[in-house]
Design a protein around this motif. Sequence first.
Motif, PDB file in Angstrom:
ATOM      1  N   ALA A   1       0.824  -1.083  -0.011  1.00 13.44           N
ATOM      2  CA  ALA A   1      -0.009   0.042   0.013  1.00 13.44           C
ATOM      3  C   ALA A   1       0.752   1.236   0.008  1.00 13.44           C
ATOM      4  O   ALA A   1       0.425   2.277  -0.668  1.00 13.44           O
ATOM      5  N   PRO A   2       1.968   1.556   0.890  1.00  6.92           N
ATOM      6  CA  PRO A   2       2.650   2.532   0.889  1.00  6.92           C
ATOM      7  C   PRO A   2       3.494   2.629  -0.688  1.00  6.92           C
ATOM      8  O   PRO A   2       3.672   3.870  -1.199  1.00  6.92           O
ATOM      9  N   GLU A   3       3.976   1.713  -1.237  1.00  9.35           N
ATOM     10  CA  GLU A   3       4.444   1.660  -2.357  1.00  9.35           C
ATOM     11  C   GLU A   3       3.539   2.191  -3.501  1.00  9.35           C
ATOM     12  O   GLU A   3       4.118   3.109  -4.297  1.00  9.35           O
ATOM     13  N   PHE A   4       2.395   1.546  -3.491  1.00  8.74           N
ATOM     14  CA  PHE A   4       1.448   2.066  -4.567  1.00  8.74           C
ATOM     15  C   PHE A   4       1.128   3.601  -4.149  1.00  8.74           C
ATOM     16  O   PHE A   4       1.290   4.340  -5.362  1.00  8.74           O
ATOM     17  N   GLU A   5       0.987   3.794  -3.043  1.00  5.65           N
ATOM     18  CA  GLU A   5       0.725   5.361  -2.809  1.00  5.65           C
ATOM     19  C   GLU A   5       1.767   6.345  -3.282  1.00  5.65           C
ATOM     20  O   GLU A   5       1.456   7.514  -3.723  1.00  5.65           O
ATOM     21  N   ALA A   6       3.200   6.050  -3.030  1.00  5.40           N
ATOM     22  CA  ALA A   6       4.314   6.730  -3.542  1.00  5.40           C
ATOM     23  C   ALA A   6       4.248   6.892  -5.043  1.00  5.40           C
ATOM     24  O   ALA A   6       4.570   7.797  -5.614  1.00  5.40           O
ATOM     25  N   LEU A   7       3.799   5.634  -5.693  1.00  9.08           N
ATOM     26  CA  LEU A   7       3.955   5.981  -7.108  1.00  9.08           C
ATOM     27  C   LEU A   7       2.730   6.621  -7.488  1.00  9.08           C
ATOM     28  O   LEU A   7       2.923   7.137  -8.720  1.00  9.08           O
ATOM     29  N   THR A   8       1.571   6.579  -7.101  1.00  8.86           N
ATOM     30  CA  THR A   8       0.389   7.077  -7.711  1.00  8.86           C
ATOM     31  C   THR A   8      -0.178   7.911  -7.034  1.00  8.86           C
ATOM     32  O   THR A   8      -1.101   8.863  -7.774  1.00  8.86           O
ATOM     33  N   GLY A   9       0.074   8.329  -5.896  1.00  6.44           N
ATOM     34  CA  GLY A   9      -0.581   9.346  -5.202  1.00  6.44           C
ATOM     35  C   GLY A   9      -1.964   8.947  -4.668  1.00  6.44           C
ATOM     36  O   GLY A   9      -2.835   9.662  -3.976  1.00  6.44           O
ATOM     37  N   ILE A  10      -2.550   7.721  -4.747  1.00  8.40           N
ATOM     38  CA  ILE A  10      -3.742   7.276  -4.374  1.00  8.40           C
ATOM     39  C   ILE A  10      -3.333   6.676  -2.954  1.00  8.40           C
ATOM     40  O   ILE A  10      -2.461   5.763  -2.715  1.00  8.40           O
ATOM     41  N   ARG A  11      -3.862   7.137  -1.860  1.00 16.66           N
ATOM     42  CA  ARG A  11      -3.768   6.421  -0.576  1.00 16.66           C
ATOM     43  C   ARG A  11      -4.501   5.312  -0.315  1.00 16.66           C
ATOM     44  O   ARG A  11      -5.754   5.167  -0.844  1.00 16.66           O
ATOM     45  N   VAL A  12      -3.974   4.036   0.400  1.00 14.74           N
ATOM     46  CA  VAL A  12      -4.816   2.837   0.527  1.00 14.74           C
ATOM     47  C   VAL A  12      -4.776   2.701   2.238  1.00 14.74           C
ATOM     48  O   VAL A  12      -3.538   2.501   2.523  1.00 14.74           O
ATOM     49  N   ASP A  13      -5.724   2.823   2.556  1.00 10.54           N
ATOM     50  CA  ASP A  13      -5.962   2.329   4.086  1.00 10.54           C
ATOM     51  C   ASP A  13      -6.565   0.861   4.147  1.00 10.54           C
ATOM     52  O   ASP A  13      -7.486   0.461   3.610  1.00 10.54           O
ATOM     53  N   VAL A  14      -5.722  -0.051   4.827  1.00  9.53           N
ATOM     54  CA  VAL A  14      -6.007  -1.619   4.732  1.00  9.53           C
ATOM     55  C   VAL A  14      -6.351  -1.802   6.302  1.00  9.53           C
ATOM     56  O   VAL A  14      -5.338  -1.561   6.806  1.00  9.53           O
TER      57      VAL A  14
END
Lengths: 291, 479
Positions: free
Chosen positions: B60-73
């Motif tokens: 989730a943090p990797e994806f957020e850094a890449l896309t700017g989309i925050r992921v709360d799991v």
Amino acid sequence: MQSKRLGWILLAPTLVILFFFGVLPFIYVVYVSFHSWNPFAVNPDMVFNGADNFRKIVFDSAFLNSVGVTVMFVFFAVLSELIIGYFLAQAFMRDFPGKAIFRTIHTLPLIMAPIIVGSVWKLMTTPSIGIIPHYLDEWFGISMNIGTSAPAAFATIVIMDIWHWTPLVTLTLIAALVSLPQDPFEQAQIDGAGKRQIFWHITLPMIAPAVVATVFIRLMDALRTVDEVWMLTGGGPGSATRFVGVHIFKEVFPKTNYGYGSTISVIVLYLTIVSCWLLYVTMLAPRNKKD
Amino acid sequence: MSFAIKLGASALALTVAATASFAESHAEFWKNAAAPYQGVTIRGVTESSPPSLYIREVLAPEFEALTGIRVDVETTSWDQMFDKAIKDMEAGTGIYDMAYIEQDIIYSYLARGFLTDLTGYLADHPALKAPSYDEANFTTFADYFKDADGNLYGVPMEAFLKVYLYRTDLFGDPDIQSAFKAQTGRDLVPAKTHAEYAEIAQFFTEYGKANDMDLWGTTAQAHTGHVASWYEYYESVAPTFGVYNWGIDPDNNYAASTANGGAMNGPEAVEAMTWWLSMRDIAPPESPASTWTEVGTTFGAGRAAQGLVYGENAGWIAADAEKSLVVGKVGVALPPLADGVLAEAESGDGYIGYYDGGAFGMPHSSNNKEATALFLQYIGQNEVQPDWAVAAPRVTNTATYDDPKVVAFNDELGGYYDLIKDKGYLFAGAPAYPFHAQVREATAPIFYQILLGDLAPQEGLDQMAAAAEATLSELWYRK
């Protein structure tokens, strides 16, 4: 007239909130209780089935067992909390070294969430790793396994509840005892009354409203106990600790039996109201009448 | 410099450049595709298990850094996860954009139309389709999350077997081997039959007692108030005796009782129950309060010589020295089987144990479908799998097996990944029942009574079969 209107205006927000979050859901639960409704059935819709659910509940041995277990739990837990709480309150009325520290420690369980209490007791009672079975075995040669022994599981839950909630009873009774006037006690002592007579004829009648209020609170709380039991035994072994709250949870959530689960909820609410009313008429109403 | 060396160096440089450019173009895709959803927060609910924690802490943090989309799991307990997800999807509130779908609940969710068809969704939104994501990359486990038309409803995120774990240090100890041989007349090797398993279990429980060790011959997931015990019996024990799909016959009006053509209370079921209870009786004393988690803990604490353990725990048991006392001392094998069961499994008519796992699905009620579709593809890529497979033993993509990190880790796990790859087809997920939880809950209280000895196996199983049929009739599955 104006003050009456102002009163209603001030009350309005509370009444609106109560209506939407208290009355309306209750009416909906009553409505659902007359239906067969399981979203994972071939027909996932609500189907009106009259009083079928209420008829079924009378012969539902699992439900009746859960009511029986709950009543036993309420009786043992609340009565013990009341007695222990009273003696602790009396103890805290006196001065003794370390009183402040002891009172603080004694109150600590109250601030713990029930789910945490359940987890802690699970760790303490799990065979092989729990401190309680370990020392029971080492000191007294008693083998305790709440996974196989229904009495051990039930007793553990009662003791856990007593540990968790007795401080509430103690605090309430301390407040009641502190507020008692000293005159009647002094007069009774001058007249030569013994400690037991003073307790039965002066102390108890005078703190009766506080006792009843405490019993009300604990009774209603104990009747809906779920979290601690869920964490500690999951309702087991077998159905030995499947209290009515746990039974409703299992019926409504994993089993998704919304219709029948609502019926059980309505019946349990009714039983709770009746219990409280009985308590009121037997303990407080005669006294009010006399006054 | 020779021509060969020059050629090799050039090829290597070309490969590195191509890989870098490929990775760069992938990164470009994620940035461009996510651009309209910058600042969006997507929420998921899942079980607090090692694979899910890896998503929360790493992917989730990797994806957020890449896309700017925050992921709360949100990671929570097994039952709370279902409770929260079902309530949300039932009410259509859209709190969760992703929900963990355990393999056994997918049929209920599909029957209720809770989930978005990911195959169809990506076909309808080609701009969101990641070049590095391909459904063909998944192992056959993904088939459990497809409908009859082959459309995927969840991106597999964990898949593992419930395996037979045994202690290689104990099984390989010459003194123990000779003691076992002297006592039983056979070599101490992982059991192939139930009788052999019982013999080994009995031997080690007695051995532990005689040597004042905290050691028992087997684990038992035998909680008397939690459905974990019900699952151990129906997923892992009954199939090894030839009782499949809980003994319910979906092709015969969902019959459960032998009288109606089912097998829930048949002789094989009774034999399985009797055997399992006898194993429970010589397992560590915590067994009647053990769910899948505690069984892993028991094995990791070195308290059992052998046992059936969920693969999600096999990783830390075998390799995490901070948690486990048996690191490097664990072997894996197929479970003990009754005659004919292996042949039935190989022919596809049966199975020998549980192929467990789950996927992340997108509820119809999600309010952020585009951003969620991107994240689901992100966690389904081959590229993110190897580290995930090492951190939390699970394999969902075929290519993962051949990754050097995974190959090395496989050795640490005593060949666990080889077992999934080579023998995974012998195991099966839960039967395709939309009424999974309903029948389980209707029969579990009786099951607990059997565990407590209040009911004999035959009597209890008779009652369970009757309760299962009554519930299936109430739900209108059984006519």
